[in-house]
Every structure is written in structure tokens, then in C-alpha cells.
Design a protein around this motif. Structure first.
Motif, short mmCIF file in Angstrom:
data_model
loop_
_atom_site.label_atom_id
_atom_site.label_comp_id
_atom_site.label_asym_id
_atom_site.label_seq_id
_atom_site.Cartn_x
_atom_site.Cartn_y
_atom_site.Cartn_z
N GLY A 118 2.77 -5.93 1.60
CA GLY A 118 2.88 -6.28 0.18
C GLY A 118 2.06 -7.51 -0.17
N ALA A 119 2.14 -8.54 0.68
CA ALA A 119 1.37 -9.76 0.43
C ALA A 119 -0.13 -9.50 0.54
N ILE A 120 -0.53 -8.64 1.49
CA ILE A 120 -1.95 -8.33 1.65
C ILE A 120 -2.48 -7.56 0.44
N LEU A 121 -1.72 -6.57 -0.01
CA LEU A 121 -2.15 -5.80 -1.18
C LEU A 121 -2.17 -6.66 -2.44
N THR A 122 -1.21 -7.58 -2.55
CA THR A 122 -1.18 -8.46 -3.72
C THR A 122 -2.41 -9.36 -3.76
N GLN A 123 -2.79 -9.90 -2.60
CA GLN A 123 -3.98 -10.74 -2.55
C GLN A 123 -5.24 -9.93 -2.82
N THR A 124 -5.27 -8.70 -2.36
CA THR A 124 -6.41 -7.82 -2.64
C THR A 124 -6.52 -7.55 -4.13
N TYR A 125 -5.38 -7.35 -4.79
CA TYR A 125 -5.38 -7.07 -6.23
C TYR A 125 -5.87 -8.28 -7.02
N ALA A 126 -5.63 -9.49 -6.49
CA ALA A 126 -6.06 -10.69 -7.20
C ALA A 126 -7.58 -10.73 -7.37
N VAL A 127 -8.31 -10.09 -6.45
CA VAL A 127 -9.77 -10.06 -6.55
C VAL A 127 -10.21 -9.22 -7.75
N MET A 128 -9.43 -8.18 -8.07
CA MET A 128 -9.80 -7.30 -9.18
C MET A 128 -9.80 -8.04 -10.51
N HIS A 129 -8.88 -9.02 -10.64
CA HIS A 129 -8.82 -9.85 -11.84
C HIS A 129 -8.82 -8.99 -13.11
N SER A 130 -8.01 -7.95 -13.08
CA SER A 130 -7.96 -7.03 -14.22
C SER A 130 -6.91 -7.48 -15.22
N PRO A 131 -7.25 -7.52 -16.52
CA PRO A 131 -6.24 -7.87 -17.53
C PRO A 131 -5.22 -6.76 -17.72
N ASP A 132 -5.55 -5.55 -17.27
CA ASP A 132 -4.65 -4.42 -17.39
C ASP A 132 -3.74 -4.38 -16.16
N ASN A 133 -2.46 -4.71 -16.33
CA ASN A 133 -1.54 -4.74 -15.20
C ASN A 133 -1.32 -3.36 -14.60
N ALA A 134 -1.59 -2.31 -15.36
CA ALA A 134 -1.44 -0.96 -14.83
C ALA A 134 -2.44 -0.67 -13.74
N SER A 135 -3.51 -1.46 -13.66
CA SER A 135 -4.51 -1.24 -12.60
C SER A 135 -3.93 -1.50 -11.22
N LEU A 136 -2.85 -2.29 -11.13
CA LEU A 136 -2.19 -2.48 -9.84
C LEU A 136 -1.61 -1.16 -9.34
N ILE A 137 -1.06 -0.35 -10.25
CA ILE A 137 -0.54 0.96 -9.87
C ILE A 137 -1.68 1.84 -9.37
N PHE A 138 -2.83 1.75 -10.04
CA PHE A 138 -4.00 2.54 -9.61
C PHE A 138 -4.43 2.12 -8.21
N MET A 139 -4.42 0.81 -7.95
CA MET A 139 -4.81 0.33 -6.62
C MET A 139 -3.82 0.82 -5.56
N VAL A 140 -2.53 0.82 -5.88
CA VAL A 140 -1.52 1.30 -4.95
C VAL A 140 -1.72 2.78 -4.65
N ALA A 141 -2.16 3.54 -5.65
CA ALA A 141 -2.37 4.98 -5.46
C ALA A 141 -3.61 5.27 -4.64
N VAL A 142 -4.68 4.53 -4.87
CA VAL A 142 -5.98 4.86 -4.29
C VAL A 142 -6.26 4.09 -3.00
N GLY A 143 -5.97 2.79 -2.98
CA GLY A 143 -6.34 1.94 -1.84
C GLY A 143 -5.77 2.39 -0.51
N PRO A 144 -4.45 2.45 -0.35
CA PRO A 144 -3.89 2.88 0.94
C PRO A 144 -4.33 4.28 1.34
N SER A 145 -4.46 5.19 0.38
CA SER A 145 -4.88 6.55 0.71
C SER A 145 -6.28 6.57 1.31
N MET A 146 -7.18 5.78 0.73
CA MET A 146 -8.55 5.73 1.24
C MET A 146 -8.59 5.14 2.65
#
Length: 590
Positions: free
Chosen positions: A158-186
Motif C-alpha cells: 500500500g505504501a509503495i503504490l501510494t508513493q508511486t501514485y504521488a508521481v502521477m500528480h493527478s488532480p483527478d482522485n479517480a486516477s488512483l483507482i485506474f492505477m490500482v486496476a492497471v498497475g498491478p495487473s501489468m
């Protein structure tokens, strides 16, 4: 002279490469720990109230722990097939949630959203099962460190994925859900063909100690680094370039362990045939069938003879000698000179099916000890925000981050110290579980007392103790009930986690909290009839009750402390029952 191509083949067949790849997959398996970060955007986008959001949380907990299908499929399919199924579940579940939250798909009923959250989070169980099965099969003599490290990375995910999401710097908080869906699967799809049992030597090698020490050092450095980054990012508004730098260093720390298989494959002499195990691994043997009476000839004479004479012979002579000894004992058994043991079903230390394990007292001692211990810890984790708020702390996420780090260190440390117990003393691994549960009991008591600084100390003790469960239990289960059906056995035991959380958090903690909040709302101590009517009205109005002060969780923590003491007693009963088993498993190697 070994060619580069042969070294490359050796590299891809190196069990340390499989282990490092499993660590990387586990670092993406902390999806469930991100629910607290994605739930606000789900709540606001879909106009859910707190009760509806809580139902999604229950679906998440169930998905994270119900691994029957994962355990069963990983016994039928190759491990990469199980990982592929998990990646698809993760992508479909959270991908669909992202489509609904962003308005790209039509709104769905709450129960369907719960199903999607369950499916998405359930993908974790495939990641965990495949990583652990490959780990304990490739390192059967080092199960404690392997399980502890792999489960530790899952806790830190969880901490690793949170830090990875910080790089995206997206104003859309829903993009975290997108990262959770795509990142681990890839990541899982990219690594899935590396996760497998490999051929070759699976016993302890001289280089293993140094390799595990190196990975332990990386784990400690990684935990300290993430803790420091979290504190800095919380206190200081950082430039985006600095955030990218911090995340880049994180990825470097995650990649560094690959140097172990690289050095072993390219810079050391290749393993000779003499290093390979003489006898077939136990996990390749057919499991016993409890429905039929079987005969087993005791070949202890073979092992003793081998230890004294056979090791000095060449490989071919050794095998021939062992076969002659086995034939001699078999003939002696037929003539009545050697006792033949008749038994029904496997013995502890052999391969059990789930059905055979379910009728064993040892299995249920593990289950209920885990239910009481991990269930009490998960109750703290799930309610840590409200606990810190009720005690007057504003930055609740600091404690959430802290308990994540302590959870990680507890998993790594639990595997390390439990391995010392079995290796150096040939004593049951579960004695370290009893110690961890005693530490948790003290931590819960400190939470209840609310003395100055006890919030920090309690978080430390409960986090370490809770994490230790998930290193010790899988290793113990594999030792007592074998590796053949380890996936199914492990995933059944994980049911103890949501079961404990459902009772301790969903019933006990929430009821006591709401009762104290209702009392504070009225300003007087109410009788049970009036309290019931107030709580009923509050729930019908869909308003959350808020409680302040140590009284909110005082009784809950005293109950949890008592449950941990009972769990420690159950653990010691298991230790008493299995002392002989561990003496046989590890005593000869001392």
C-alpha cells in the motif's frame, strides 16, 4: 568453461530469481490497504453514505481473505495461470469501478459495486498464493525467512503504490483507482512466467545465509526510507521533481535484490550434479489418502547409514548404495524382521489435503489462534482513524502509515526469529507466535490506558505483533501439513482474518463506540431502552455518531487484550503438541 548462454539459462532457472520476482509481485499485492484512499472519491462520486461505504469495505475484506478459488486453481493450473487469473480479476473489478466513478459507465446498484470490489481485491489472493507456493517449494529449508519477506512486501504494498501514485500528480482522485486496476495487473503479467518451482538443489547452501542477510538489510532500509519519505511529504510541500526523485530511489531499492541471482549465475562456479538432492522432493510424492489403510516401511536405517558412510562416496555410488539399503529393509520387512507401520492418513509433517487437515486439532489451534490474534490487530487497523481522532490527534494518517511500516517489519522479523527458533533449537515455530500475541496484549492495554505517548507505543506493538502472524502461520502450516496442498490450506486459514474482524470490529468495537457516542450526545448516562431509541433514530437519519476521549475504545481494548492472551495460550498448547514433530524435522540437522 561455461558459455554465456549456459549462464543465462542458469540465471532464468535460478530459484533466487523466482524469489525476487515474487517479492516484486507482492509489492503490488497491497491493493486492500489502499481502500482508505480510494473510498472518499467513491463516496463523493456515487453519493454514498457511511453505511453504504462500510459495506464496500466489508466486500474488500472478504475479497482480500477468501482465497478458496485461488488455492484450488493454483493446484490445477501452473502458477503463471493462477497469476493471470488474478491479474484479470484485478483489472476487471477495479477497472469497472473506475468506469462507474468517472461516469464512463452507467451507475450500478450497491450490491453490484460490492461484487466488483470483491472481485478486484480477490485478485490479491492469487498473487499471494503463487508467490508463497513458489517460495516454500524452492526454499523448503528456509520457510520462515521466505514467508516473512514475501508477506512483508505484501504489507508494504500500500505504501509503495501510494508513493508511486504521488508521481502521477493527478488532480483527478479517480486516477488512483485506474492505477490500482492497471498497475498491478501489468507487473504481474510481465513477471508471471518467472514464478514457478525450479529444478535443482533446494536445500540450504552456504550462500543462502549471506543472500538472506542482504535482503533483510534491503527490507530494513526500505522501511526506514518509506517512513522518512512519508514524514517529509507530510511536513513539507515538496516540488514535483523531488517527489519523482524520492520515487526513483524507491524503485532502485526494490530492484537491488536482483544482484543476488546475477552474482550466483554469472560470477560463481556452476552447481555440480553432486549438489543436487539424491532423493526426490517430498512435494513430488503422491499425497496419502485418508480413506484407505496404507503400509509404510520405516527407512530411518537408510538415513543413519547414509549420514555415516554414503556421503563420502561418489554420486552414482551413493544412489546405488541407498537403493541397496532400501531393498534390504524391504526384504527384511517381508520376513518380519522389521516392523511395518500401519496407519490411516498422513502424519504431521507429511502432505495433507484440506479435508484431512480439517479433522486435526492442530489445524484448528492454528486457526483460532490466528482468528483471535490477527482479528484483534485488524480491528485496530480498521479503526485507527477513529481511535486517533477520539484521543485528540489530528493527523490520523501518520498512525496509519506507521502501523503499515510496523506491520511490514513484524512480518519480516517474525519470519527471521521463528527461523532461529527452529534452526538453532529445533523447537516449534509457534512459540514466537505466542510471544507476538503477548506483545499485542500489552499494546492493546496501553491503548486502553491512554497514557502520554502510548498511542505511538501501542501502534508499534500491535503493528509488529499483527505482522508476525502472517510470517509464522504459513510457515508452520507448511511444516505440519506439507507442501502438496499448501495453497488450499493457507487460503482456508486466512478466513480467520475477516472472521475476527467481523466479530471484533463489526460487532464489539462498533457497538461500544456507538454506545459511548450516544451517551456523550445526551450528556448523561442513559438506560439501555433510551439508548436503543437514540441509536435507532441516529441510524435512520444516516448520521454518524462521534465519540471523544479514551472511553470510546477503553472496554474494546481491554477485551482485545484478553483475547490476545487466550490466543497466546492456544499457541503454547500447539507448541506442546508439536515439540516432537519439530525435533524430528530439525533436530538431525543441528
Amino acid at each position: 568453461m561455461v558459455s554465456f548462454q549456459e549462464k543465462l539459462v542458469s540465471f532464468f532457472n535460478n530459484r533466487w530469481l523466482v524469489f525476487v520476482a515474487a517479492m516484486w509481485i507482492q509489492s503490488c499485492a497491497g491493493i486492500g490497504y489502499l481502500f482508505g484512499s480510494i473510498s472518499p472519491v467513491i463516496k463523493s462520486s456515487l453519493n454514498y453514505n457511511q453505511r453504504q461505504l462500510a459495506r464496500l469495505g466489508v466486500a474488500k475484506d472478504l475479497g482480500d481473505s477468501v482465497g478458496f478459488l485461488a488455492g484450488s486453481l493454483c493446484e490445477i493450473l501452473p502458477l503463471w495461470g493462477g497469476l493471470l487469473v488474478g491479474a484479470i480479476q484485478n483489472f476487471v473489478g477495479y477497472g469497472w469501478v473506475w468506469l462507474v466513478v468517472t461516469g464512463r459507465a452507467p451507475p450500478l446498484p450497491l450490491w453490484v459495486m460490492c461484487v466488483l470490489i470483491f472481485i478486484g481485491t480477490n485478485g490479491e489472493t492469487y498473487f499471494n498464493t503463487a508467490a508463497l507456493v513458489s517460495g516454500v517449494q524452492n526454499f523448503p529449508k528456509s520457510r520462515g525467512p521466505v514467508v516473512g519477506i514475501l508477506k512483508g512486501f505484501a504489507g508494504l504494498g500500500g505504501a509503495i503504490l501510494t508513493q508511486t501514485y504521488a508521481v502521477m500528480h493527478s488532480p483527478d482522485n479517480a486516477s488512483l483507482i485506474f492505477m490500482v486496476a492497471v498497475g498491478p495487473s501489468m507487473v504481474v503479467i510481465a513477471l508471471m512466467f518467472l514464478i514457478r518451482p525450479v529444478k535443482g538443489h533446494r536445500q540450504i547452501r552456504p550462500s543462502d545465509g549471506l543472500s538472506f542477510s542482504f535482503i533483510y538489510s534491503i527490507c530494513l532500509l526500505l522501511a526506514a526510507y518509506l517512513m522518512g519519505v512519508m514524514v517529509v511529504e507530510d511536513l513539507v510541500e515538496l516540488n514535483q521533481n523531488i517527489v519523482i526523485l524520492f520515487t526513483g530511489i524507491l524503485f532502485v531499492l526494490l530492484i537491488i535484490p536482483i544482484v543476488i541471482p546475477v552474482i550466483l549465475s554469472f560470477f560463481q562456479e556452476p552447481i555440480t550434479q553432486a549438489d543436487e538432492p539424491l532423493l526426490q522432493d517430498s512435494q513430488n510424492a503422491e499425497p496419502s489418502k485418508s480413506g484407505y489403510e496404507s503400509q509404510e516401511i520405516i527407512f530411518s536405517e537408510v538415513e543413519e547409514e547414509r549420514a555415516k558412510e554414503v556421503d563420502s562416496l561418489s554420486v552414482s555410488e551413493r544412489r546405488k548404495k541407498i537403493q541397496q539399503l532400501q531393498t534390504r529393509i524391504t526384504q527384511a520387512a517381508a520376513e518380519g524382521a522389521v516392523r511395518v507401520k500401519r496407519r490411516r492418513g498422513p502424519h504431521r509433517g507429511e502432505d495433507f489435503t484440506l479435508t484431512q487437515a480439517l479433522i486435526k486439532a492442530d489445524f484448528w489451534l492454528i486457526f483460532f489462534s490466528l482468528l483471535l490474534g490477527s482479528g484483534s490487530g485488524l480491528t485496530v487497523i480498521d479503526n485507527l482513524g477513529q481511535i486517533s481522532q477520539s484521543l485528540g490527534y489530528e493527523n490520523t494518517h501518520v498512525f496509519v502509515s506507521m502501523i503499515s511500516i510496523w506491520n511490514f517489519l513484524g512480518r519480516v522479523g517474525g519470519g527471521y526469529f521463528s527461523e532461529i527458533v527452529v534452526r538453532d533449537y529445533a523447537y516449534p515455530r509457534f512459540v514466537t507466535m505466542a510471544i507476538a500475541q503477548a506483545i499485542m496484549a500489552v499494546g492493546h492495554f496501553l491503548f486502553a490506558m491512554d497514557w502520554p505517548g502510548t498511542m505511538y507505543v501501542g501502534t508499534l506493538m500491535v503493528g509488529l505483533g499483527y505482522g508476525a502472524h502472517w510470517a509464522i502461520v504459513p510457515a508452520t502450516a507448511s511444516e505440519l501439513f506439507g507442501l502438496k496442498k499448501f495453497g488450499a490450506l493457507y487460503n482456508f486459514l486466512t478466513l480467520a482474518n475477516p472472521a475476527g474482524s467481523l466479530v471484533f470490529s463489526g460487532v464489539i468495537a462498533s457497538s461500544i463506540y456507538d454506545r459511548e457516542a450516544a451517551k456523550q450526545a445526551q450528556g448523561i448516562h442513559l438506560n439501555s431502552q433510551t439508548l436503543g431509541s437514540i441509536m435507532s433514530n441516529a441510524l435512520s437519519a444516516e448520521e454518524a455518531l462521534k465519540c471523544d476521549g479514551a472511553i470510546c475504545f477503553f472496554l474494546t481494548f481491554l477485551i482485545l487484550s484478553g483475547l490476545c492472551i487466550i490466543a497466546a495460550m492456544l499457541s503454547m498448547i500447539l507448541v506442546y503438541r508439536t515439540k516432537v514433530v519439530y525435533a524430528n524435522l530439525y533436530g538431525k540437522s543441528r
